[in-house]
Design a protein around this motif. Sequence first.
Motif, PDB file in Angstrom:
ATOM      1  N   LEU A  98      74.186 -56.304 -26.338  1.00  0.00           N
ATOM      2  CA  LEU A  98      73.134 -56.668 -27.071  1.00  0.00           C
ATOM      3  C   LEU A  98      72.915 -57.998 -27.422  1.00  0.00           C
ATOM      4  N   ALA A  99      74.219 -58.719 -27.699  1.00  0.00           N
ATOM      5  CA  ALA A  99      74.579 -59.778 -27.229  1.00  0.00           C
ATOM      6  C   ALA A  99      73.943 -60.911 -26.698  1.00  0.00           C
ATOM      7  N   ILE A 100      73.660 -60.240 -25.138  1.00  0.00           N
ATOM      8  CA  ILE A 100      72.980 -60.809 -24.399  1.00  0.00           C
ATOM      9  C   ILE A 100      71.500 -61.347 -24.550  1.00  0.00           C
ATOM     10  N   PRO A 101      70.196 -60.416 -24.941  1.00  0.00           N
ATOM     11  CA  PRO A 101      68.738 -60.164 -25.152  1.00  0.00           C
ATOM     12  C   PRO A 101      68.784 -60.516 -26.097  1.00  0.00           C
ATOM     13  N   GLU A 102      69.530 -60.737 -27.622  1.00  0.00           N
ATOM     14  CA  GLU A 102      69.553 -61.380 -28.774  1.00  0.00           C
ATOM     15  C   GLU A 102      69.588 -62.938 -28.477  1.00  0.00           C
ATOM     16  N   LEU A 103      71.064 -63.979 -27.983  1.00  0.00           N
ATOM     17  CA  LEU A 103      71.156 -65.140 -27.677  1.00  0.00           C
ATOM     18  C   LEU A 103      70.014 -65.265 -27.328  1.00  0.00           C
ATOM     19  N   MET A 104      69.551 -64.368 -25.575  1.00  0.00           N
ATOM     20  CA  MET A 104      68.009 -64.939 -25.401  1.00  0.00           C
ATOM     21  C   MET A 104      66.829 -65.032 -25.936  1.00  0.00           C
ATOM     22  N   ARG A 105      66.934 -64.151 -27.141  1.00  0.00           N
ATOM     23  CA  ARG A 105      65.406 -64.050 -28.292  1.00  0.00           C
ATOM     24  C   ARG A 105      65.905 -65.616 -28.505  1.00  0.00           C
ATOM     25  N   ILE A 106      66.519 -65.613 -29.481  1.00  0.00           N
ATOM     26  CA  ILE A 106      67.338 -66.826 -30.100  1.00  0.00           C
ATOM     27  C   ILE A 106      66.039 -68.703 -29.528  1.00  0.00           C
ATOM     28  N   LEU A 107      66.985 -68.037 -27.799  1.00  0.00           N
ATOM     29  CA  LEU A 107      66.805 -69.658 -27.636  1.00  0.00           C
ATOM     30  C   LEU A 107      65.445 -69.442 -26.815  1.00  0.00           C
ATOM     31  N   LEU A 108      64.277 -68.022 -26.457  1.00  0.00           N
ATOM     32  CA  LEU A 108      62.914 -67.936 -25.598  1.00  0.00           C
ATOM     33  C   LEU A 108      62.230 -68.958 -27.380  1.00  0.00           C
ATOM     34  N   ASP A 109      62.536 -67.905 -28.222  1.00  0.00           N
ATOM     35  CA  ASP A 109      61.272 -67.661 -29.016  1.00  0.00           C
ATOM     36  C   ASP A 109      61.944 -68.295 -30.427  1.00  0.00           C
TER      37      ASP A 109
ATOM     38  N   LEU B 172      62.436 -49.308 -31.665  1.00  0.00           N
ATOM     39  CA  LEU B 172      63.776 -49.482 -31.772  1.00  0.00           C
ATOM     40  C   LEU B 172      63.912 -51.294 -31.945  1.00  0.00           C
ATOM     41  N   LEU B 173      63.631 -51.537 -31.178  1.00  0.00           N
ATOM     42  CA  LEU B 173      64.196 -52.893 -30.523  1.00  0.00           C
ATOM     43  C   LEU B 173      63.003 -53.273 -29.571  1.00  0.00           C
ATOM     44  N   PRO B 174      62.357 -53.581 -30.213  1.00  0.00           N
ATOM     45  CA  PRO B 174      60.670 -54.230 -29.245  1.00  0.00           C
ATOM     46  C   PRO B 174      60.894 -55.287 -28.421  1.00  0.00           C
ATOM     47  N   ARG B 175      61.346 -56.030 -29.189  1.00  0.00           N
ATOM     48  CA  ARG B 175      61.072 -57.683 -28.595  1.00  0.00           C
ATOM     49  C   ARG B 175      62.766 -57.589 -27.684  1.00  0.00           C
ATOM     50  N   ILE B 176      63.889 -57.235 -28.003  1.00  0.00           N
ATOM     51  CA  ILE B 176      65.061 -56.999 -26.883  1.00  0.00           C
ATOM     52  C   ILE B 176      64.762 -56.326 -25.926  1.00  0.00           C
ATOM     53  N   PHE B 177      63.769 -55.010 -25.903  1.00  0.00           N
ATOM     54  CA  PHE B 177      63.593 -54.367 -24.533  1.00  0.00           C
ATOM     55  C   PHE B 177      62.756 -55.268 -23.321  1.00  0.00           C
ATOM     56  N   MET B 178      62.258 -56.429 -24.410  1.00  0.00           N
ATOM     57  CA  MET B 178      61.883 -56.327 -23.528  1.00  0.00           C
ATOM     58  C   MET B 178      61.680 -57.925 -22.362  1.00  0.00           C
ATOM     59  N   ILE B 179      63.072 -58.172 -23.447  1.00  0.00           N
ATOM     60  CA  ILE B 179      63.719 -59.520 -22.771  1.00  0.00           C
ATOM     61  C   ILE B 179      64.511 -59.180 -21.683  1.00  0.00           C
ATOM     62  N   VAL B 180      65.154 -57.861 -22.481  1.00  0.00           N
ATOM     63  CA  VAL B 180      65.961 -56.460 -20.922  1.00  0.00           C
ATOM     64  C   VAL B 180      65.020 -56.257 -19.949  1.00  0.00           C
ATOM     65  N   GLU B 181      64.240 -55.869 -20.161  1.00  0.00           N
ATOM     66  CA  GLU B 181      63.052 -55.672 -18.861  1.00  0.00           C
ATOM     67  C   GLU B 181      62.764 -57.236 -18.167  1.00  0.00           C
ATOM     68  N   GLU B 182      62.858 -58.242 -18.785  1.00  0.00           N
ATOM     69  CA  GLU B 182      62.371 -59.508 -17.912  1.00  0.00           C
ATOM     70  C   GLU B 182      63.777 -59.802 -17.171  1.00  0.00           C
ATOM     71  N   ILE B 183      64.996 -60.011 -17.709  1.00  0.00           N
ATOM     72  CA  ILE B 183      66.266 -59.992 -16.931  1.00  0.00           C
ATOM     73  C   ILE B 183      66.187 -59.333 -15.502  1.00  0.00           C
ATOM     74  N   ASN B 184      66.053 -57.302 -16.092  1.00  0.00           N
ATOM     75  CA  ASN B 184      65.449 -56.587 -14.703  1.00  0.00           C
ATOM     76  C   ASN B 184      64.675 -57.374 -14.053  1.00  0.00           C
ATOM     77  N   GLU B 185      64.161 -57.446 -14.066  1.00  0.00           N
ATOM     78  CA  GLU B 185      63.304 -57.552 -12.916  1.00  0.00           C
ATOM     79  C   GLU B 185      63.303 -59.371 -12.354  1.00  0.00           C
ATOM     80  N   ARG B 186      63.913 -59.915 -12.991  1.00  0.00           N
ATOM     81  CA  ARG B 186      64.650 -61.342 -12.237  1.00  0.00           C
ATOM     82  C   ARG B 186      65.715 -60.662 -11.608  1.00  0.00           C
TER      83      ARG B 186
END
Length: 802
Positions: A314-325, A365-379
């Motif tokens: 989860l370090a991957i989407p968490e780092l993305m969250r920090i950089l994006l948000d 449980l992790l709503p923003r992290i899930f959104m980011i994982v969904e976007e990673i998956n989509e791309r």
Amino acid sequence: MFSNKESFKSAFLEKLETMYGKSFKDSALRDQYNTLGHMVREYISSRWIATNEKNRTENNKQMYYLSIEFLLGRLLGSNLLNLGILDVCREGLDELGINLDELEENEADAGLGNGGLGRLAACFLDSLASLDLPGHGCGIRYKHGLFDQKIVDGYQVELPEQWLRHGNVWELRRHDQAVEVGFWGQIEASTANGRLEFRHTKAETIMAVPYDIPVVGYETNTVNTLRLWNAEPVPFPPNNKNVLVYKRETEAVSEFLYPDDTHDEGKILRLKQQYFLVSASLQNIIRLHRERNGSLRNLHEKVAIHINDTHPVLAIPELMRILLDEEKMDWDEAWNITVHTISYTNHTTLSEALEKWPTHIFQPLLPRIFMIVEEINERFCRELWNKYTYDWKRIEDMAIIAHGLVKMAHLAIVGSHSVNGVAHIHTEILKQREMHLFHEFYPEKFNNKTNGITHRRWLLKANPQLSKLLCETIGTEWIENPAKLQALSHYKQDAAFQEKFYEVKQFRKELLAKRIEEQTGIRIDTHSLFDVQVKRLHAYKRQLLNVLHIMYLYNRLKEDSSFTIQPRTFIFGAKASPGYYYAKKIIKLINELAEKVNHDPQTNAFLKVIFLENYRVSLAEEIFPAADVSEQISTASKEASGTGNMKFMMNGALTVGTLDGANVEIREEVGAENIFIFGLTAEEVSNYYQNGGYRSADYYHHDWRIKKAVDQLVNGFFPDAGDEFEAIYDSLLIQNDEYFVLRDFAPYIDVQEKIGRAYQNRNYWLDMSISNVAQSGFFTSDRTISQYAKGIWNINPVQVVR
């Protein structure tokens, strides 16, 4: 303070009186241990401060090793050794009437890990500091660890592992650097400056409080940091939640290692732990980077983040969250930084160990992290579509989210710049089988880094008698450069050296025999062959194959008065996961067999079976130096690497094993003549799985040795067991023996007979044993860490001057 034993004694007595307000003669061993521990930590402090200051002022690239486990063992002895003050302290304590070994018994093994994953992390930290590399650990400060194992009537009973009962002298609480981690809640979207932005609201926040443990390098000024996070309530419960419920749920996050995830409640807690670890760690990493650099745009140039197995993915989407948000970067820039910052080690070929989280748990449980994982998956799926248009099956198999599951290993591969296995054969299996599709897509990401162990703990500290002999024989260069152990090969047939080597092994066997008698009441023959299997209890590790062989030997001895064997003591140590029903049955079987064998006057001169409860690092340090034979008998292709095999080898035990994990490379180093290999190869196992053709019943019906031993599981041979072992019997015959125990049984008996004959030729055996020590230098974690530093993390040594 530690320049000589007189100054040490004076400082020790003064410190004890100051800390406890009592005279030395009125002090207890625990008082004395705590006194010495505090003195050592204070001695470390100037180096620790200097290391942190050097990293801050020079702004060297730092590596952070994220792991759910760090199996440290006891730190007093290793810190004294690494600081170069072990002898001064030992001599000073002796003159005060204190035995340092007895003092160490007051230190609990830190309850921060379970097995090889955590011990590897601990070895890596030691090597990083000893090589002056700027690398730090990030983990969780579990209150209870896994569990303390007691054997009651042959059964494993789990008790809370209360390693913090008396505090931890090595840790330093840093409440001023606490951070908040949020769960649950909602995500609100808004548009600002033409950009869609997201905000996490109504989150249930908890406090992550860091406890720092110094990691001391060997005879160097470098002291790195292991930062462990403790979960604590924020002052006011969020969302008006009931105070007691909130407190209990918060503290549960850092209460136990690996909570039972049979039900959703346990799955939620595990996922909470994983996000808690990465969110707290990344907030800390980002804070330090900002202080030194201001911007996060060069994060990947100044920071490497390594994820040890899938738990910290989860370090991957968490780092993305920090950089994006928080940094307001666009996706492509944030993704480029994330991928180039993070690297991943895979530790398994077992599909059940590749974590998958249900989306119905993950998303709320992790709503923003899930959104980011969904976007990673989509791309990612879009990339796959562009390359493999209309190949729906491939895209489905590679997707990060599919069939209601988030696949953490897939996320780890996609979101990192390096994916490594931990032994040559393991990496090849990943590339050719388990992760073949990803290797085809990202061939440049995959690489091998064969595991290693720190020779400072597992030879220099654990076996001072052998270390002293080595230094007297080949000098001391091997301590700094373990490859120099190869010089020992010149003495493998030297009669005088063989005799000294034999005496050291006997001394260590006698020490272990004393421990066994104290713990079990069983007296063993120290001239018998010590045949040892200590590791986690798992079906693929095939402790059952070992047990069936012992049953075969017992049957032969009972039935054939002319049959004799080299006397053997079979030693087991293992914990089974609390919910692993089958593994716990194997423990019961081992103990039932021990009860039968050890008390049979017809056989007990030839056979003894010992199960040492509560296997842990400090016990392992007594076992490895005493072993003659190292059992590494997993089903080929199932063990990623193993590190116990390396510790045994370094202490002169001979390996009996399959061509699995690092056994393959051990054979390459020592030569086929100095290892005992048997059984199916990884390729043969794979062919059976893919093409079928294996029928365990055929082996059962055509080999009387197998039939007799297997029947004894259910025919009353163990009179008090009832139907206790039906599950084991069924696994072999009804369920067709998933791990090929019966297929490898006959080759295993053959190689064991070969071992017995070899042991009876003392000079021949010692030649092989010395050869193993001589070639063990390759398996130092210093070599492994140097390869990581250059090939993955791009970090360089930093000399710290006080």
